[in-house]
Design an enzyme around this catalytic site. Structure first.
Site, PDB file in Angstrom:
ATOM      1  N   GLU A   1      -7.435   4.352   2.288  1.00 50.30           N
ATOM      2  CA  GLU A   1      -6.385   4.234   3.274  1.00 50.30           C
ATOM      3  C   GLU A   1      -5.281   5.091   3.236  1.00 50.30           C
ATOM      4  O   GLU A   1      -3.944   4.895   3.042  1.00 50.30           O
ATOM      5  CB  GLU A   1      -5.746   2.660   3.013  1.00 50.30           C
TER       6      GLU A   1
ATOM      7  N   GLU B   1     -12.956  -3.684   3.480  1.00 42.72           N
ATOM      8  CA  GLU B   1     -12.057  -4.591   2.796  1.00 42.72           C
ATOM      9  C   GLU B   1     -11.764  -5.880   3.674  1.00 42.72           C
ATOM     10  O   GLU B   1     -11.360  -5.509   4.938  1.00 42.72           O
ATOM     11  CB  GLU B   1     -10.727  -3.967   2.285  1.00 42.72           C
TER      12      GLU B   1
END
Ligand code: GLA
Length: 680
Positions: free
Chosen positions: A169, A322
């Site tokens: 991320e 995710e």
């Protein structure tokens, strides 16, 4: 350690091809982040056994394992990872191996304090959490590169490794001296001379003229508003700098001889990374999505994010890297997700183009900051509703193999880009209530309810093939984007443009003249002022200009003082200073909304513009999401009552194997994935 050789057949594949082969081999990928370094060895055995039971095929390993791999500078502790990869391979589970570079060990910040990021107030952030790195700090970059290189060289040929995951991320921002140095270099490259920069930023305003690039700082805390051009460039720089971190590690992985696809996890409409530019570097688009189970409009809103993920990869299948199995732990108040909701969310991603459904994380942490964050395997273990839900999902996904590789065919394009979003989000504008993403969500929601597939398209990209082009709010429309809209209109596309579009140039400076300067010929109308509206908005009159009885048609938030220059008027303002002025116009096949209009008005305009564009099913009942992907029709009932839907005769539901008649009943919270089967 088990050894193999890198698969030469995978080398040099076009983007998406490596991922396509992996999914053709494994079916819809299913799994999650796996952090075995947080558990004793006995637990690993239980993990792989339960993974098998749940149908897990794919796990991401090593995302936050830097201090385990390199507890002291320069050391390498591979034995545990050798063992984990071997174990997973023996159990037929593919690995997405992560470079651990999102979370440097504390020693790095102690030895090299400049690797710790600094916030806009000048506060240096400490170790003790994660993401404590300054993307521009050479010492961080070198240490990250060394560990990524060694990892890749060791495991490039390990047969378990089927994908690489760089960092995590990417979203770190730094305002420190390392960032200042790199920002200056980036600006030199972009502008060539300080005179060109002063011109582009119009530094005459408020006495900001710079003598030299060395005088320039990141947009740190200042007494009052910052120069919006400086902030806009700092956004671009931050995205590019993080991308440079990604690219360095990606290149190191390739140099090691690894042939697997390489990616990192994006975060949908995340403000710090211009995912359009990143998408060019990713072999497969991977995205993290955390719809809030407490928000009734979550399914609709996440559908937009999923359409973005698919569109970033030019329509190729993407990977849901995710999501949460139940509650997250980072909202102030975290509602759990029922197993049914978790299943529906997962099937929704597949409907909208995902060929993999993964979670953060496999086993719920017993300690650390995320100890209350849900996982596929909760604290309470496998004898739980949650784990049974995971097993059910694994079985469902295995049945969806025929869907793998399928494309969503969209006839509608919706424009969005980061530079317009950034520029439109600067402070000191007509209203801060007008929000780019909120407008995108409203327009997209209208299409979602109709079952109409939509691609998200970067302004300036090729629009041929789209029957309808929607521009809810593109604040920056450069010449190439305006030309492309004209080309699309000339080719017969219907175009709907929302207010406050085409306002600024690439430096965020306002385009002077009647607005929207780049589009006014196309829309046949033009404006002279942007007008923030009172809290309750203004009534609109449709279509004759006379209010007809009680009307719900309203303009809210923001309007424009328009006049027509050839367009026909579809609605006017019915009160206030703008009374009688055009609010909605149409010029040939180009509609223009000179205000944020209420749902009914938006729906009327979109109905007209979408005429002839069919939804996934002829009539979409409320609460149902209907999507066609390849030959499959996904019906997802997000509502609370059963719905009946007209479907092709003789369809078979891949999830149950049952055939349907011409009318399918979808129970609340349930899904069907129908494919047409010839009767034998
Ligand atoms: C992100 C991160 C994960 C985890 C989850 C929690 O997606 O990548 O490591 O922190 O959030 O929701």
């Amino acid at each position: 350690m088990i050894t193999g050789a890198p698969d030469p057949g995978m080398a040099g594949l076009a983007a998406g091809e490596g991922f396509a082969r992996l999914c053709a081999d494994r079916g819809v990928l299913f799994g999650g982040d796996y952090n075995p370094e947080q558990w004793p060895r006995e637990t690993w055995r239980e993990d792989v056994a339960l993974m098998r039971r749940a149908g897990v095929t794919f796990v991401t390993v090593g995302v936050f394992s830097w201090s385990t791999l390199e507890p002291e500078p320069g050391t390498r502790e591979w034995a545990w990872l050798d063992e984990v990869l071997d174990l997973l391979h023996e159990h037929g589970i593919a690995v997405d191996l992560a470079t651990p570079t999102a979370s440097p060990p504390p020693w790095l910040g102690i030895l090299h304090p400049e690797t710790l990021p600094v916030d806009r107030d000048g506060v240096r952030l400490a170790a003790g959490s994660r993401n404590q790195f300054a993307p521009s700090a050479r010492a961080y970059r070198d240490a990250a590169l060394r560990i990524a290189t060694d990892l890749a060289e060791r495991y490039a040929a390990h047969p378990a490794v089927r994908m690489w995951h760089v960092g995590n991320e990417f979203g770190q921002i730094d305002y420190g001296d390392e960032a200042a140095r790199a920002f200056r270099g980036w600006l030199r490259e972009r502008y060539g001379s300080i005179a060109a920069l002063n011109e582009a930023w119009d530094t005459r305003v408020w006495s900001q003229g710079y003598r030299d690039f060395d005088d320039i700082l990141p947009p740190r805390r200042a007494p009052y508003l910052l120069n919006p051009a400086q902030t806009l460039d700092f956004h671009r720089f931050t995205s590019d700098e993080l991308r440079a971190c990604f690219r360095e590690q990606r290149d190191a992985i390739r140099r090691s001889g690894a042939t697997q696809p390489i990616t990192t996890n994006l975060m949908g409409f995340f403000p710090l990374v211009d995912a359009w530019s990143w998408a060019e570097d990713l072999d497969v688009i991977a995205d993290d999505q955390y719809p809030d189970p407490a928000a009734p409009d979550s399914p609709q809103r996440i559908a937009l994010v999923q359409d973005l993920a698919r569109s970033l990869g030019d329509g190729r299948p993407w990977l849901l890297m995710e999501q949460a199995a139940s509650a997250v732990s980072w909202r102030p108040h975290n509602l759990p997700k029922s197993p049914g909701r978790m299943r529906l969310d997962s099937l929704q991603a597949v409907a909208r183009g995902a060929d993999g459904v993964c979670f953060f994380q496999w086993r719920q942490a017993r300690a650390g900051a995320e100890r209350f964050h849900s996982a596929m395997l909760p604290h309470a273990g496998a004898d739980t509703d949650a784990f049974r839900g995971v097993e059910r999902l694994g079985a469902d996904l295995a049945r969806l193999r025929p869907v793998v590789g399928g494309r969503v065919d969209a006839r509608v394009a919706m424009l969005f880009d980061w530079q317009g979003w950034w520029a439109a989000s600067e402070p000191a504008r007509p209203t801060t209530r007008h929000d780019t993403i909120a407008q995108l969500e409203r327009w997209h929601g209208a299409l979602w309810r109709r079952g109409v597939a939509t691609d998200i398209v970067r302004p300036g990209a090729d629009l041929s093939g789209y029957e309808v082009v929607l521009v809810p709010h593109s604040y920056v429309i450069e010449d190439d984007a305006a030309d492309e809209l004209r080309r699309a209109a000339a080719a017969g596309a219907r175009i709907v443009i929302g207010p406050f579009s085409g306002v600024a140039d690439a430096h965020g400076a306002i385009l002077t003249g009647r607005s929207p300067v780049p589009l006014r010929d196309l829309i046949g109308a033009s404006g002279e002022e942007w007008v923030g509206l009172p809290d309750d908005g203004l009534a609109l009159a449709l279509p004759s200009g006379e209010p007809t009885g009680p009307s719900t048609a309203r303009a809210t938030i923001l309007a424009e003082r328009l006049r027509t220059d050839g367009a026909e008027v579809l609605a006017t303002f019915a009160e206030g200073d703008l009374a009688g002025r055009p609010a909605v116009t149409r010029h040939g096949a180009v509609w223009y909304l000179g205000a944020v209009v209420s749902e009914d008005v938006l729906a009327t305009v979109l109905d007209e513009a979408l005429a002839g564009v069919s939804g996934a099913v002829p009539h979409v009942p409320e609460g149902l999401e209907a999507v066609r992907r390849g030959g499959a029709l996904f019906l997802l009932n997000h509502g609370e009552s059963a719905v009946d839907v007209d479907v092709p005769e003789g369809s078979e539901d891949l999830l149950t194997g049952q055939r349907t008649s011409r009318r399918a009943k979808v129970a609340p919270g349930e899904a069907m994935v129908l494919i047409e089967r010839r009767r034998t």
